[in-house]
Design a protein around this motif. Structure first.
Motif, PDB file in Angstrom:
ATOM      1  N   CYS A   1     -37.915  57.479  87.162  1.00 26.91           N
ATOM      2  CA  CYS A   1     -38.933  56.944  87.282  1.00 26.91           C
ATOM      3  C   CYS A   1     -39.582  56.079  89.307  1.00 26.91           C
ATOM      4  CB  CYS A   1     -40.029  55.443  85.933  1.00 26.91           C
ATOM      5  SG  CYS A   1     -40.321  56.374  84.387  1.00 26.91           S
TER       6      CYS A   1
ATOM      7  N   ARG B   1     -41.179  52.109  73.442  1.00 27.77           N
ATOM      8  CA  ARG B   1     -42.294  52.163  74.554  1.00 27.77           C
ATOM      9  C   ARG B   1     -42.452  50.317  74.718  1.00 27.77           C
ATOM     10  NH1 ARG B   1     -45.046  55.063  77.002  1.00 27.77           N
ATOM     11  NH2 ARG B   1     -46.484  56.153  75.563  1.00 27.77           N
TER      12      ARG B   1
ATOM     13  N   PRO C   1     -45.213  50.917  79.362  1.00 31.10           N
ATOM     14  CA  PRO C   1     -46.155  51.427  78.690  1.00 31.10           C
ATOM     15  C   PRO C   1     -46.603  52.735  78.894  1.00 31.10           C
ATOM     16  CG  PRO C   1     -46.648  49.681  79.651  1.00 31.10           C
ATOM     17  CD  PRO C   1     -45.613  49.631  79.682  1.00 31.10           C
ATOM     18  N   ASP C   2     -46.432  52.677  80.246  1.00 28.64           N
ATOM     19  CA  ASP C   2     -46.799  54.263  81.369  1.00 28.64           C
ATOM     20  C   ASP C   2     -45.845  55.231  80.703  1.00 28.64           C
ATOM     21  OD1 ASP C   2     -49.053  52.578  82.421  1.00 28.64           O
ATOM     22  OD2 ASP C   2     -47.007  51.567  83.677  1.00 28.64           O
TER      23      ASP C   2
ATOM     24  N   ASP D   1     -44.187  58.533  79.866  1.00 24.84           N
ATOM     25  CA  ASP D   1     -44.658  60.000  78.943  1.00 24.84           C
ATOM     26  C   ASP D   1     -43.731  60.427  77.821  1.00 24.84           C
ATOM     27  OD1 ASP D   1     -46.055  62.439  78.219  1.00 24.84           O
ATOM     28  OD2 ASP D   1     -45.132  63.365  79.347  1.00 24.84           O
TER      29      ASP D   1
END
Length: 594
Positions: free
Chosen positions: A141, A158, A163-164, A166
């Motif tokens: 990331c 999560r 939250p972002d 995939d």
């Protein structure tokens, strides 16, 4: 042969051009208003061309369609033309037939709306909520690389990963939970899934005892068994991934090996479709291969009569698109005749559509391997390059075609073209990965997997997992079985066997070894970095190795902020590794390759 495409449409047998009177057309033909508007929209030149095409079709006294030959032209075999249409398109639809003639008369380029091919290169991380896996996700990331996480527990994933990310929810021990869409676009995988081992007496909420390592607590298996996770789960994961990450030796599309001879259905597609007389076919030569076995054969006679000059064989469109996105091109094994041929790939099942095309030269009387990169394919429509078309999308292959033609592209001619008979034996067509091949599947295993059954080994000097292999439901035995599945899968792989994992930072000096002999410790952060480096290194492909830091267990590795460690070039380590060394050599009584 009856003129079936006119059957039920023409109520009498007028000269075909009479049918094109837009006013009288409706009384003669049962046609759509859409078709009527198309006819009315034709210019005079286009209308004349369509009239000419239809006027070539007349009827004999027996009621069968024949085609006359004008002065200087050879008779046209309408029956072969019709069979060609039928083979590739199925039963004829009269309205569509008329519309196709109108389209050919009224346009010189494709009218289909071309969409830009999507590119993808997602890295899938499994076991992403574990100590190594979450560090892998964090590094990916931060680098801005496309990452997808497969996890069992959505809430846990999560909370840990944010939250972002995939996120897809599935369990490798349950094959039906691994939906195909989860793996769409995935090109590489880092698998950090492992059976869960924890203290018998329990642990703190933040798993403090676990983080100290198995050496410091009495362990037991928590949750699913090693067999279910390390072996059955690996089987399920490999089955789900094979199609998207690809095989080291490529994907065979055509080859007379085993039962693969019937995989593709070939048919002739010659210049008869434009009034020519050239003719070819696909055959199987039972003894024509370079080793005396069966081979495919593209064979025919090409003629420039009636403004023709090409022959080809084309496969029927596949029921579902063939996904070749893990690969870089098509490899042909052919016996040349000194001529130039074309390979044409299509991403649409339509009859008349863009063909992604490349020419290749052959050497007379020699078997040769031809490699055609996907990036070299030109989007061609009716011998013209479509400069605004997208690149070939290898995830949507619908058909293949081999062609021998007088014509190249954009008005150029084939310099090797000659009328008369020709033949091109071809023993295989396969999708290939370009060299150097890098790993597509990096797996985090464990040092010690070959040791429980190794003869003459003093278990008292081995790590707890080796000594307690039986008590832990044969954890290392099943890890080794899972490794074997990877090595046998054909997927380009790297298997990393870390020694005891710690929460220390990365940066210590490392020892890479093979043969499953070393003991020691290594930080989870370092293992995550090794996994990511392996994905990009051809030196790591096909290798199995153990790794530890040079820091002994009795010392804690701490980074001095004033003197941080330099960034490692892991290729220095990978380049020392050898193929075929797993540590199983000792179990099998064989010597370790030098």
């Amino acid at each position: 042969m009856d003129c079936c495409f006119c059957s039920g449409i023409i109520s009498s047998r007028p000269t075909p051009s009479v049918l094109l009177n837009p006013r009288g057309f409706s009384s003669r033909i049962n046609y759509s208003s859409k078709l009527h508007h198309k006819l009315l929209s034709l210019g005079s030149k286009q209308f004349t061309e369509l009239t000419y095409r239809l006027d070539k079709i007349v009827y004999s006294k027996s009621g069968k369609a024949v085609v006359f030959a004008e002065s200087g032209r050879q008779s046209w075999d309408f029956g072969r033309f019709f069979r060609t249409l039928y083979f590739f398109n199925g039963p004829p639809n009269p309205i569509k037939f008329m519309e196709s003639l109108i389209a050919k008369s009224s346009s010189s380029s494709s009218s289909e709306q071309l969409k830009k091919a999507e590119t993808s290169g997602v890295i899938l991380v499994t076991g992403a909520t574990g100590g190594v896996g979450r560090r892998v996700v964090d590094i990916l990331c931060k680098k801005g690389l496309p990452v997808r996480v497969l996890a069992r527990n959505e809430e846990k994933a999560r909370n840990m990963l944010g939250p972002d990310v995939d996120l897809v929810i599935g369990d490798i021990t349950k094959e039906d939970s691994l939906a195909p869409e989860y793996f769409k676009g995935v090109k590489k995988v880092i698998n950090a899934i492992s059976v869960i081992v924890g203290p018998k007496e329990g642990d703190t909420p933040d798993r403090a005892k676990y983080k100290q390592g198995i050496k410091f607590f009495e362990p037991e298996i928590k949750g699913d068994s090693p067999e279910k996770v390390e072996y059955i789960g690996m089987q399920n994961l490999i089955r789900a991934l094979k199609g998207c990450v690809g095989l080291h030796d490529g994907k065979l599309l055509f080859g007379l090996q085993g039962n693969l001879s019937g995989k593709l259905v070939w048919g002739a597609l010659d210049d008869v479709v434009m009034g020519g007389v050239s003719e070819s076919n696909f055959q199987v030569d039972p003894t024509g291969s370079e080793i005396g076995g069966p081979t495919g054969l593209f064979k025919g006679v090409v003629s420039t009569a009636n403004n023709g000059g090409f022959t080809s064989i084309r496969t029927k469109s596949f029921a579902v698109p063939e996904d070749l996105s893990p690969y870089d091109g098509i490899e042909l094994r052919v016996k040349g005749d000194g001529r130039r041929y074309k390979l044409i790939l299509r991403t649409s099942s339509d009859w008349d559509t863009v063909g992604y095309t490349a020419s290749f030269d052959t050497i007379k009387e020699q078997w040769q391997t031809i490699r055609i990169p996907f990036l070299s394919l030109k989007p061609i429509f009716r011998a013209r390059t479509l400069f605004d078309a997208p690149q070939f999308d290898p995830s949507k292959l619908m058909s293949l075609q081999l062609m021998f033609s007088k014509f190249e592209y954009d008005g150029k001619l084939n310099p090797t073209f000659a009328e008369g008979p020709f033949e091109l034996p071809f023993s295989s067509l396969r999708a290939y990965m370009k060299e150097p091949i890098t790993p597509r599947f990096v797996h985090v295993s464990s040092a010690g997997v070959t040791r429980p059954d190794r003869p003459g080994l003093d278990l008292s000097k081995q790590p707890p997992a080796v000594r307690l292999n039986k008590e832990l439901d044969f954890i290392l035995t099943y890890k080794l079985k899972g490794e074997d599945l990877i090595r046998e899968s054909g997927i380009p792989y790297t298997i990393v066997r870390p020694c005891a994992l710690t929460e220390e930072p990365a940066g210590a000096d490392l020892i890479f070894d093979q043969g499953d002999n070393i003991t020691g410790k290594i930080s989870r952060e370092e293992v995550a970095q090794i996994c990511l480096a392996a994905l990009e290194s051809p030196y790591a492909c096909g290798k199995t190795f153990e790794v530890k830091s040079t820091v002994p267990f009795s010392e804690q590795y701490i980074i001095d902020p004033a003197n941080p460690p330099s960034e490692k070039d892991y290729d220095v380590y990978f380049s020392t590794l050898k193929d075929g060394i797993t540590g199983k050599e000792a179990l099998e009584g064989s010597t370790v390759p030098v």
